[in-house]
Scaffold this motif. Structure first.
Motif, short mmCIF file in Angstrom:
data_model
loop_
_atom_site.label_atom_id
_atom_site.label_comp_id
_atom_site.label_asym_id
_atom_site.label_seq_id
_atom_site.Cartn_x
_atom_site.Cartn_y
_atom_site.Cartn_z
N LEU A 1 14.01 26.29 28.59
CA LEU A 1 12.98 26.22 29.62
C LEU A 1 13.00 27.50 30.47
CD1 LEU A 1 10.77 24.60 31.04
CD2 LEU A 1 12.55 23.53 32.45
N ASP A 2 14.19 28.00 30.76
CA ASP A 2 14.30 29.24 31.55
C ASP A 2 13.60 30.41 30.85
OD1 ASP A 2 15.68 27.98 33.53
OD2 ASP A 2 17.67 28.60 32.83
N THR A 3 13.79 30.50 29.53
CA THR A 3 13.16 31.58 28.77
C THR A 3 11.64 31.46 28.80
OG1 THR A 3 15.08 31.77 27.30
CG2 THR A 3 12.99 32.67 26.49
N LEU A 4 11.14 30.23 28.66
CA LEU A 4 9.69 30.01 28.67
C LEU A 4 9.09 30.33 30.03
CD1 LEU A 4 9.53 26.70 26.59
CD2 LEU A 4 8.88 28.99 25.83
N ILE A 5 9.82 29.99 31.10
CA ILE A 5 9.33 30.33 32.44
C ILE A 5 9.31 31.85 32.61
CG2 ILE A 5 9.85 30.19 34.91
CD1 ILE A 5 10.99 27.41 34.42
N GLN A 6 10.34 32.51 32.13
CA GLN A 6 10.40 33.97 32.21
C GLN A 6 9.23 34.60 31.47
OE1 GLN A 6 12.94 36.16 33.86
NE2 GLN A 6 11.03 37.30 33.58
N HIS A 7 8.86 34.00 30.35
CA HIS A 7 7.74 34.51 29.55
C HIS A 7 6.42 34.36 30.30
CE1 HIS A 7 6.53 35.99 25.60
NE2 HIS A 7 5.50 35.16 25.60
N LEU A 8 6.35 33.43 31.26
CA LEU A 8 5.14 33.21 32.05
C LEU A 8 4.97 34.22 33.16
CD1 LEU A 8 2.76 31.14 32.70
CD2 LEU A 8 4.37 30.06 34.28
N VAL A 9 6.08 34.77 33.66
CA VAL A 9 6.05 35.61 34.87
C VAL A 9 5.56 37.02 34.54
CG1 VAL A 9 7.45 36.61 36.70
CG2 VAL A 9 7.88 34.26 35.94
N PRO A 10 4.52 37.49 35.21
CA PRO A 10 4.02 38.85 34.96
C PRO A 10 4.92 39.90 35.61
CG PRO A 10 2.75 37.83 36.71
CD PRO A 10 3.70 36.78 36.22
N THR A 11 4.81 41.11 35.13
CA THR A 11 5.50 42.25 35.74
C THR A 11 4.48 43.38 35.89
OG1 THR A 11 6.15 43.29 33.66
CG2 THR A 11 7.62 41.59 34.54
N ALA A 12 4.94 44.52 36.32
CA ALA A 12 4.03 45.66 36.45
C ALA A 12 3.45 46.08 35.11
CB ALA A 12 4.77 46.83 37.10
N ASP A 13 4.21 45.85 34.03
CA ASP A 13 3.78 46.31 32.71
C ASP A 13 3.51 45.18 31.72
OD1 ASP A 13 4.19 49.07 33.45
OD2 ASP A 13 6.34 48.63 33.33
N TYR A 14 3.53 43.93 32.17
CA TYR A 14 3.40 42.80 31.24
C TYR A 14 2.57 41.68 31.87
CZ TYR A 14 4.65 38.31 29.11
OH TYR A 14 4.60 37.06 28.54
N TYR A 15 1.71 41.09 31.02
CA TYR A 15 0.98 39.90 31.44
C TYR A 15 0.91 38.95 30.25
CZ TYR A 15 -2.37 36.83 33.68
OH TYR A 15 -2.97 35.73 34.25
N PRO A 16 1.26 37.67 30.44
CA PRO A 16 1.28 36.73 29.31
C PRO A 16 -0.13 36.49 28.76
CG PRO A 16 1.56 35.57 31.38
CD PRO A 16 1.64 37.02 31.71
N GLU A 17 -0.18 36.14 27.47
CA GLU A 17 -1.46 35.81 26.85
C GLU A 17 -2.07 34.59 27.54
OE1 GLU A 17 -2.02 35.92 22.51
OE2 GLU A 17 0.12 36.35 22.42
N LYS A 18 -3.39 34.58 27.61
CA LYS A 18 -4.09 33.46 28.24
C LYS A 18 -3.75 32.14 27.55
CE LYS A 18 -8.76 32.19 29.74
NZ LYS A 18 -8.61 32.46 31.17
N ALA A 19 -3.67 32.17 26.22
CA ALA A 19 -3.36 30.95 25.46
C ALA A 19 -1.95 30.46 25.79
CB ALA A 19 -3.50 31.21 23.97
N TYR A 20 -1.02 31.42 26.00
CA TYR A 20 0.35 31.01 26.36
C TYR A 20 0.37 30.35 27.73
CZ TYR A 20 5.25 31.00 27.55
OH TYR A 20 6.50 30.59 27.93
N ILE A 21 -0.36 30.93 28.68
CA ILE A 21 -0.40 30.37 30.04
C ILE A 21 -0.89 28.93 29.99
CG2 ILE A 21 -1.51 30.55 32.31
CD1 ILE A 21 -1.65 33.58 31.86
N PHE A 22 -2.00 28.70 29.28
CA PHE A 22 -2.55 27.34 29.20
C PHE A 22 -1.56 26.39 28.52
CE2 PHE A 22 -4.90 24.09 26.79
CZ PHE A 22 -5.53 23.44 27.85
N THR A 23 -1.00 26.84 27.38
CA THR A 23 -0.07 25.99 26.63
C THR A 23 1.14 25.61 27.47
OG1 THR A 23 -0.75 27.01 24.55
CG2 THR A 23 1.36 25.86 24.56
#
Length: 404
Positions: free
Chosen positions: A43-65
């Protein structure tokens, strides 16, 4: 224009102008996962994958899922708190002096994430503490660009409007248009009322799409044939929910037992539609037509071709069994994210279909009738059936006697 159903040809996706369906449920190919998204993770890894940074933004489909499925493991308010904490930690937003260049790259991405979250799952922000988290985050990045405050104000206004709209439940929206429940035989006028309001099956099918039910044998046969035409047009529109309701109603025992009435009905079109709603093979025929309609919707050039209204009970059943039949976590403790990708696919499709604007002109008199049409109890249906055509066996005679 898509071809429409006629009694002379079997109903298939091709009759709608749709392409042949793909493999059946048991043959479906394994779908690739989202780019960069693991099939399973903590769960920690998945939350980390959701968090944007200056150089990264998660895919829209990932955010919804992830936001759709995360509530099985963590409360939305706790998830928001953890996301905010990670943003503060990673961007060093708790320092007296901010890295303005980096924050200016990170800020728009954070606001975009919050906008998608509040737009898609507004109920996650009903508690005052969640609004506090949003304001705190924007307060931390606002010194780098005051436009962030204005964007947050707009976001909160939109959120407030969505929550206010969600507060109006179905009963509040219907107001006085509340269905009447009949426990006994309905008034004779009820049988003829609908045809007086609307004599065109195409119009009624269109009004059913906006909303989402007989005296002499000849008149009863006319009503049945009328509803067969309504069901056929519902199929052609892509309104499978109303189609299923009509065919299921005709197959109910109080209706199907009216042999003298059915003898006067031209049943060819009915049998074609019944074939489409056949539950055999886990509703294989219906699922084929639904996949065709979904493909048509994706490539549509008009609002009419975009309409897909699935058989809602089966949609809920599919989602339920997908959720219950697949483990949320794998033996190693990881979240089974592949399961939630499939859940999000089904829910996401439904949300897309739901957002299509109905292209048909609304007729208030017909939609009012559909909202307020009487709901008959089982006893009321059988009583009307027996009084239309007399009981034929001892069991029916005894039931009729008890009902009278």
């Amino acid at each position: 224009m898509p071809r429409t159903l006629s009694a002379s040809n079997m109903v298939t996706p091709g009759s709608l102008g749709l392409p042949p369906a793909g493999p059946t449920d048991g043959e479906q190919a394994r779908q690739p996962l989202l780019d960069g998204a693991p099939s399973s993770a903590s769960l920690d890894t998945l939350i980390q994958h959701l968090v944007p940074t200056a150089d990264y933004y998660p895919e829209k489909a990932y955010i919804f899922t992830f936001l759709l499925s995360s509530r099985l493991f963590i409360e939305p308010r706790e998830l928001l708190a953890r996301v905010c904490h990670l943003c503060i930690e990673q961007q060093q937003l708790d320092k007296p002096v901010l890295d303005k260049a980096r924050v200016r790259k990170f800020g728009p991405k954070l606001l975009q994430l919050l906008a998608e979250w509040t737009e898609t799952f507004p109920r996650d922000f009903q508690e005052e503490s969640t609004i506090g988290h949003l304001k705190d985050m924007v307060g931390r990045i606002a010194p780098c660009d005051e436009a962030y405050r204005k964007r947050m104000h707009q976001l909160l206004q939109a959120l407030h409007q969505k929550l206010a709209a969600l507060g109006q439940g179905p009963e509040g929206l219907l107001g006085a248009d509340k269905p009447i429940s009949y426990r006994t035989k309905p008034p004779a006028s009820i049988h003829r009322e609908l045809l007086a309001v609307c004599s065109d099956p195409y119009t009624l099918a269109q009004q059913l799409t906006h909303v989402e039910l007989a005296a002499k044998k000849k008149q009863r046969a006319q009503v049945i044939e009328f509803f067969i035409d309504v069901a056929r047009e519902c199929f052609n529109i892509g309104n499978f929910n109303s189609l299923m309701a009509i065919i299921s109603g005709m197959n109910m025992s109080p209706v199907s037992r009216l042999k003298k009435t059915w003898a006067k009905v031209k049943t060819a079109k009915f049998f074609i539609l019944e074939h489409q709603t056949d539950p055999t093979g886990n509703f294989c025929n219906y699922r084929t037509a639904l996949r065709g309609a979904a493909h048509r919707s994706l490539t549509a050039h008009s609002s009419r071709e975009k309409i897909v209204i699935p058989f809602f009970s089966l949609l809920i059943k599919d989602i339920y069994f997908l959720n219950e039949g697949c483990a949320n976590r794998l033996p190693n403790g990881h979240v089974n994210f592949e399961k939630f990708l499939e859940l999000a696919k089904q829910v996401g499709e439904f949300i897309t279909w739901k957002q299509v604007e109905c292209p048909f002109q609304q007729d208030p008199s017909i939609t009012h009738y559909l909202h307020t049409a009487p709901i008959f109890s089982e006893d009321g249906l059988y009583l009307a059936s027996y009084e239309s055509e007399s009981p034929e066996n001892q069991t029916e005679k005894e039931r009729w006697k008890s009902l009278r």
